[in-house]
Design a protein around this motif. Structure first.
Motif, PDB file in Angstrom:
ATOM      1  N   LEU A  67       0.838  -1.202   0.000  1.00 32.47           N
ATOM      2  CA  LEU A  67       0.000   0.000   0.000  1.00 32.47           C
ATOM      3  C   LEU A  67       0.874   1.254   0.000  1.00 32.47           C
ATOM      4  CD1 LEU A  67      -2.764   1.380   0.294  1.00 32.47           C
ATOM      5  CD2 LEU A  67      -2.550   1.083   2.760  1.00 32.47           C
ATOM      6  N   TYR A  91       2.638   1.615  -3.400  1.00 33.64           N
ATOM      7  CA  TYR A  91       1.728   2.038  -4.470  1.00 33.64           C
ATOM      8  C   TYR A  91       1.263   3.482  -4.258  1.00 33.64           C
ATOM      9  CZ  TYR A  91       1.346  -2.545  -6.772  1.00 33.64           C
ATOM     10  OH  TYR A  91       1.602  -3.694  -7.486  1.00 33.64           O
ATOM     11  N   ALA A 140      -7.175   7.083  -5.298  1.00 36.68           N
ATOM     12  CA  ALA A 140      -7.444   5.741  -4.776  1.00 36.68           C
ATOM     13  C   ALA A 140      -7.751   4.755  -5.902  1.00 36.68           C
ATOM     14  CB  ALA A 140      -8.610   5.791  -3.778  1.00 36.68           C
ATOM     15  N   TRP A 141      -8.370   5.239  -6.961  1.00 33.59           N
ATOM     16  CA  TRP A 141      -8.655   4.375  -8.119  1.00 33.59           C
ATOM     17  C   TRP A 141      -7.352   3.755  -8.631  1.00 33.59           C
ATOM     18  CZ3 TRP A 141     -13.284   3.030 -10.304  1.00 33.59           C
ATOM     19  CH2 TRP A 141     -13.249   2.468 -11.588  1.00 33.59           C
ATOM     20  N   PHE A 201      -5.585   1.329  -5.669  1.00 31.66           N
ATOM     21  CA  PHE A 201      -6.203   0.050  -5.321  1.00 31.66           C
ATOM     22  C   PHE A 201      -6.585  -0.788  -6.539  1.00 31.66           C
ATOM     23  CE2 PHE A 201      -6.950   2.709  -1.585  1.00 31.66           C
ATOM     24  CZ  PHE A 201      -6.365   1.906  -0.631  1.00 31.66           C
ATOM     25  N   TYR A 202      -6.834  -0.147  -7.682  1.00 29.99           N
ATOM     26  CA  TYR A 202      -7.359  -0.925  -8.802  1.00 29.99           C
ATOM     27  C   TYR A 202      -6.412  -1.011  -9.989  1.00 29.99           C
ATOM     28  CZ  TYR A 202     -11.663  -0.728  -6.136  1.00 29.99           C
ATOM     29  OH  TYR A 202     -12.597  -0.856  -5.140  1.00 29.99           O
ATOM     30  N   ILE A 203      -5.650   0.045 -10.263  1.00 33.29           N
ATOM     31  CA  ILE A 203      -4.738  -0.032 -11.411  1.00 33.29           C
ATOM     32  C   ILE A 203      -3.340   0.505 -11.034  1.00 33.29           C
ATOM     33  CG2 ILE A 203      -6.415  -0.083 -13.302  1.00 33.29           C
ATOM     34  CD1 ILE A 203      -6.189   2.941 -13.520  1.00 33.29           C
ATOM     35  N   PRO A 204      -2.755  -0.115  -9.984  1.00 38.88           N
ATOM     36  CA  PRO A 204      -1.513   0.465  -9.437  1.00 38.88           C
ATOM     37  C   PRO A 204      -0.330   0.461 -10.411  1.00 38.88           C
ATOM     38  CG  PRO A 204      -1.931  -1.697  -8.499  1.00 38.88           C
ATOM     39  CD  PRO A 204      -3.164  -1.318  -9.260  1.00 38.88           C
ATOM     40  N   ASN A 205      -0.372  -0.422 -11.412  1.00 39.21           N
ATOM     41  CA  ASN A 205       0.766  -0.474 -12.333  1.00 39.21           C
ATOM     42  C   ASN A 205       0.449   0.152 -13.686  1.00 39.21           C
ATOM     43  OD1 ASN A 205       2.742  -1.917 -10.696  1.00 39.21           O
ATOM     44  ND2 ASN A 205       1.209  -3.540 -10.722  1.00 39.21           N
ATOM     45  N   TYR A 206      -0.711   0.805 -13.769  1.00 40.45           N
ATOM     46  CA  TYR A 206      -1.140   1.383 -15.043  1.00 40.45           C
ATOM     47  C   TYR A 206      -0.156   2.423 -15.548  1.00 40.45           C
ATOM     48  CZ  TYR A 206      -4.025   3.970 -18.348  1.00 40.45           C
ATOM     49  OH  TYR A 206      -4.495   4.597 -19.455  1.00 40.45           O
ATOM     50  N   GLN A 228     -10.391  -0.748 -15.601  1.00 39.24           N
ATOM     51  CA  GLN A 228      -9.438  -1.370 -14.668  1.00 39.24           C
ATOM     52  C   GLN A 228      -8.728  -2.563 -15.280  1.00 39.24           C
ATOM     53  OE1 GLN A 228     -11.373  -2.254 -10.976  1.00 39.24           O
ATOM     54  NE2 GLN A 228     -11.859  -0.132 -10.561  1.00 39.24           N
ATOM     55  N   GLN A 284      -5.763  -4.581 -15.998  1.00 44.94           N
ATOM     56  CA  GLN A 284      -4.370  -4.659 -15.526  1.00 44.94           C
ATOM     57  C   GLN A 284      -3.771  -6.014 -15.876  1.00 44.94           C
ATOM     58  OE1 GLN A 284      -2.375  -2.548 -12.494  1.00 44.94           O
ATOM     59  NE2 GLN A 284      -2.771  -1.666 -14.484  1.00 44.94           N
ATOM     60  N   ARG A 324      -5.782  -5.853  -1.349  1.00 41.36           N
ATOM     61  CA  ARG A 324      -5.764  -4.533  -1.988  1.00 41.36           C
ATOM     62  C   ARG A 324      -7.137  -4.171  -2.531  1.00 41.36           C
ATOM     63  NH1 ARG A 324      -4.661  -3.652  -7.378  1.00 41.36           N
ATOM     64  NH2 ARG A 324      -3.167  -5.340  -7.701  1.00 41.36           N
ATOM     65  N   LYS A 325      -7.771  -5.093  -3.247  1.00 32.70           N
ATOM     66  CA  LYS A 325      -9.063  -4.760  -3.849  1.00 32.70           C
ATOM     67  C   LYS A 325     -10.161  -4.645  -2.797  1.00 32.70           C
ATOM     68  CE  LYS A 325      -7.922  -6.015  -8.452  1.00 32.70           C
ATOM     69  NZ  LYS A 325      -8.236  -6.640  -9.720  1.00 32.70           N
ATOM     70  N   GLY A 363      -9.678  -1.385  -1.162  1.00 31.70           N
ATOM     71  CA  GLY A 363     -10.054  -0.330  -2.097  1.00 31.70           C
ATOM     72  C   GLY A 363     -11.538  -0.035  -2.032  1.00 31.70           C
ATOM     73  N   PHE A 409     -13.288   3.457  -0.866  1.00 26.79           N
ATOM     74  CA  PHE A 409     -14.222   4.206  -1.710  1.00 26.79           C
ATOM     75  C   PHE A 409     -15.522   4.530  -0.980  1.00 26.79           C
ATOM     76  CE2 PHE A 409     -11.524   3.920  -5.335  1.00 26.79           C
ATOM     77  CZ  PHE A 409     -11.894   5.043  -6.060  1.00 26.79           C
TER      78      PHE A 409
END
Lengths: 419, 276
Positions: A91, A94, A258-259, A262-267, B162, B164, B245-246, B249, B253
């Protein structure tokens, strides 16, 4: 805008302290009583968001540094140790890695807001130049931070960028070896980058202090671009008005942040940076982080190495001269019909340069990069000076209060007509 | 007065005109599979991770290392869901070098939970000699170290949906991508034709065939299924805390949405009597 503090220490101890160091009074005058134009829109909340991001990066970075080791043979594994074995290490990392990108997204919005509303014009020149200094420091910090995981992009990015200095005549090679601490990027480079990556954020914090000081001395610009005429009519106190608005905007920005976390940390990262650094294998395409791409495109668009380096640094340096390159006395693009058009074109060109920076330097991409690079400089060096001379600005409101009243009246007639 | 939309049009046209169609850079584009761990509520499928682990152990691990994998990880929450006792049994089946002992000698002992997965080769050179000069990459973060080119505008929509799973889609496709080379293509000695590998010529021979690994739960023993399972396992290996993590998340939110609502109405109230 100083001296508006209405702070009166109540208790005996508070009075004793205040007469010796007026710290509470300073905080009160800067963050409570400070008069802020009442017509600011949400683009003005990015200053607070950026302050938050700086603190977020420093705090998460300090925790990461407790678990990281700068030693080339193990740094990659240490980062994975943070990701796997440190409690909530994934966490924190990221947050820090994506936080850098969020910092740049916020700073780009902040900069383009300044460009649109002419926030760099008198009396805010020093405020603006301090901002350019912060931006440069941010770039240096982010670049060195990206080297620390010691992946393939870390290593080869560091190689490409440090090699730029070899373009300097006579002393170039010496400077590069001095940066590297050897004859190629290696463990000494990693160690000094780690040291500087820890130092520079505190320098940023220092310049941010000056930036805010300068801001509070001259007062905020506003969407109308007219000066505050009457504190009572044109402004509201910072607290609670600006504070609550900044907090709301910050939470909305946090959702965006946060998007990614938590959801696309390596984007926003490059997959090659999950390959440990290998001096013997060059990646197919070496690309910097997204926030450097426009400048990378400018660098590569010049066929000569020294020329490319000069163009790249020139593209940032030109911002510092903006207060004198823009000859118009009118600040806000609201009252500058031609400037407004060129502002949007410039925005498209800047984003276009970013896109081109991510593409291989070949064929049509190079031609497009050259056209866009030329336009980038033409915008600052020709269009802005000339526009101020030939443009006929629209009539401006006498004061912020007048502008607000006029808009309110318009809104009232509109809703009246609807009803 | 300059017309903004026509200027934009001209600029857009310039961008398009100067953007040549990218030559197929490397390999074919992998198909996007449906993964249990994709999306905002994604979690690993324990049974799939266990099957993937079996494939990894019986097939891949004979050439590929996984240096960041510890036996204890097999029993950690959000993973393949082995019990600690099961993980201990797995560890005990491997011999690891420890020491020096009080005689100053290194010795072999059965693995423990705190040991990392033993590498198949003692060093890179040994691995290269055994693999015709190629170095089989470490599996630890490989699922995040592989990707494929998406381009505009796909890369923007990917942020919203999303997506990934570039790495796992690529690896899954790669394992199915061993086909006869098209006519006229000469495959260099020691290399193998693969439609998804950049440049199409890969050092790794086709690693797995139908029926090679025995599944006891009735799951089809096909290359496609093996590939799916082992790739899911590799994703867990690369991102062991994805479930947490998810889940976190979603909680974050909920919190941020409620907080922003409260702040919005507070802001409205504060500014109610100020024209702005």
């Amino acid at each position: 805008m100083e001296g508006h503090s209405t702070y009166q220490p109540k208790g005996k101890v508070a009075r004793w302290f205040e007469s010796r160091l007026p710290l509470v009074g300073l905080a009160h005058s800067s963050a409570v009583a400070y008069p802020t134009p009442k017509n600011l829109n949400y683009l003005w909340t990015f200053g607070a968001i950026l302050t938050f991001m700086l603190v977020c990066q420093i705090v998460s970075g300090i925790v990461l540094a407790m678990h990281y080791t700068a030693y080339a043979p193990i740094s990659f594994a240490r980062v994975e140790h943070i990701m796997r074995d440190v409690n909530y290490g994934w966490l924190i990392r990221y947050i820090h890695a994506n936080g850098a990108s969020m910092f740049f997204i916020a700073v780009y919005i902040h900069i383009f807001r300044g460009l649109y509303y002419g926030s760099y014009k008198a009396p805010r020149e020093v405020l603006w130049i301090l901002g350019v200094v912060i931006y440069l420091l941010m770039m240096a910090t982010a670049f060195m931070g990206y080297v620390l995981p010691w992946g393939q992009m870390s290593y080869w990015g560091a190689t490409v960028i440090t090699n730029l200095f070899s373009a300097i005549p006579v002393v170039g090679e010496t400077i590069v070896q001095w940066l590297w601490g050897g004859y190629s990027v290696g463990d000494p480079t990693l160690n000094r980058f780690f040291s500087l990556h820890y130092l520079l954020p505190f320098m940023i914090a220092g310049v941010v202090g000056l930036h805010i000081w300068a801001l509070h001395h001259v007062g905020q610009n506003n969407p109308e671009g007219v000066d505050v005429k009457s504190v009572a009519k044109d402004t509201v106190p910072f607290t609670p008005y600006a504070t609550i608005k900044d907090m709301f905007a910050m939470v909305v920005f946090l959702m965006f942040f946060a998007w990614f976390i938590f959801y696309i940390p390596n984007y926003l990262g490059h997959s090659d940076n999950y390959i440990p650094a290998n001096p013997l294998a060059t990646p197919a395409h070496i690309v910097p982080e997204w926030y450097f791409l426009p400048f990378y495109a400018i660098l590569r668009s010049v066929p000569d190495k020294l020329g490319g380096v000069l163009a790249m640094f020139g593209a940032i340096a030109v911002l510092a001269f903006l207060p004198w390159l823009d000859t118009s006395k009118v600040r806000s693009a609201r009252y500058r019909p031609m400037f407004k058009q060129f502002f949007w074109i410039f925005l498209v060109v800047a984003v276009g340069l970013g896109y081109l920076g991510s593409k291989p330097a070949e064929g049509g991409y190079v031609i497009a990069s050259r056209i866009f690079t030329v336009y980038y400089f033409v915008h600052f060096l020709i269009i802005l000076p000339v526009l101020g001379l030939i443009e006929r600005p629209r009539p401006m409101p006498a004061s912020i209060a007048d502008a607000v009243l006029a808009r309110g009246a318009k809104g009232a007639t509109a809703s009246g007509a609807k009803a | 007065m300059i017309n903004r939309s026509s200027l934009f049009g001209a600029l857009a046209a310039a961008v398009v005109a100067f953007t040549p169609a990218l030559a197929a850079e490397g390999g074919d584009r992998p198909h996007r599979e449906s993964w249990s761990f994709a999306g905002p509520f994604g979690t690993y499928d324990q049974a799939q991770l266990q099957r993937g682990f079996k494939v990894f152990r019986e097939v891949c691990a004979s050439c590929h290392s996984a240096n960041f994998l510890y036996f204890r990880n097999l029993a950690q929450p959000g993973g393949p869901g082995f019990s600690e006792a099961q993980a201990k049994v797995v560890a005990g089946e491997y011999q690891v070098t420890d020491g020096p002992n009080d005689q100053g000698e290194m010795y072999q002992r059965p693995g423990r939970l705190s040991d990392h997965w033993p590498a198949p080769f003692p060093n890179e050179q040994a691995a290269r000699v055994a693999n015709g000069g190629a170095y089989p990459p470490d599996f630890s973060v490989l699922a995040k170290a592989r990707s494929y080119y998406v381009g505009f505008p796909g890369f923007i929509t990917d942020a919203f949906i999303q997506y990934q799973e570039h790495g796992v889609d690529y690896i899954h496709a790669l394992l199915l991508g061993y086909v006869e080379p098209p006519a006229g293509v000469t495959v260099q000695p020691g290399l193998h034709y693969n439609t998804y590998f950049p440049g199409h010529q890969i050092a790794m021979p086709k690693p797995i065939s139908d029926g090679q690994v025995e599944y006891t739960d009735g799951t089809p023993q096909t290359v496609d299924q093996y590939s799916r399972d082992v790739t899911a396992f590799m994703m867990w290996l690369a991102e062991p805390h994805l479930d947490t993590r998810k889940r976190m998340g979603f909680q974050v939110f909920i919190f941020l949405i409620v907080l922003s609502g409260l702040l919005y109405f507070t802001k409205k109230k504060v500014w109610k009597d100020v024209a702005h």
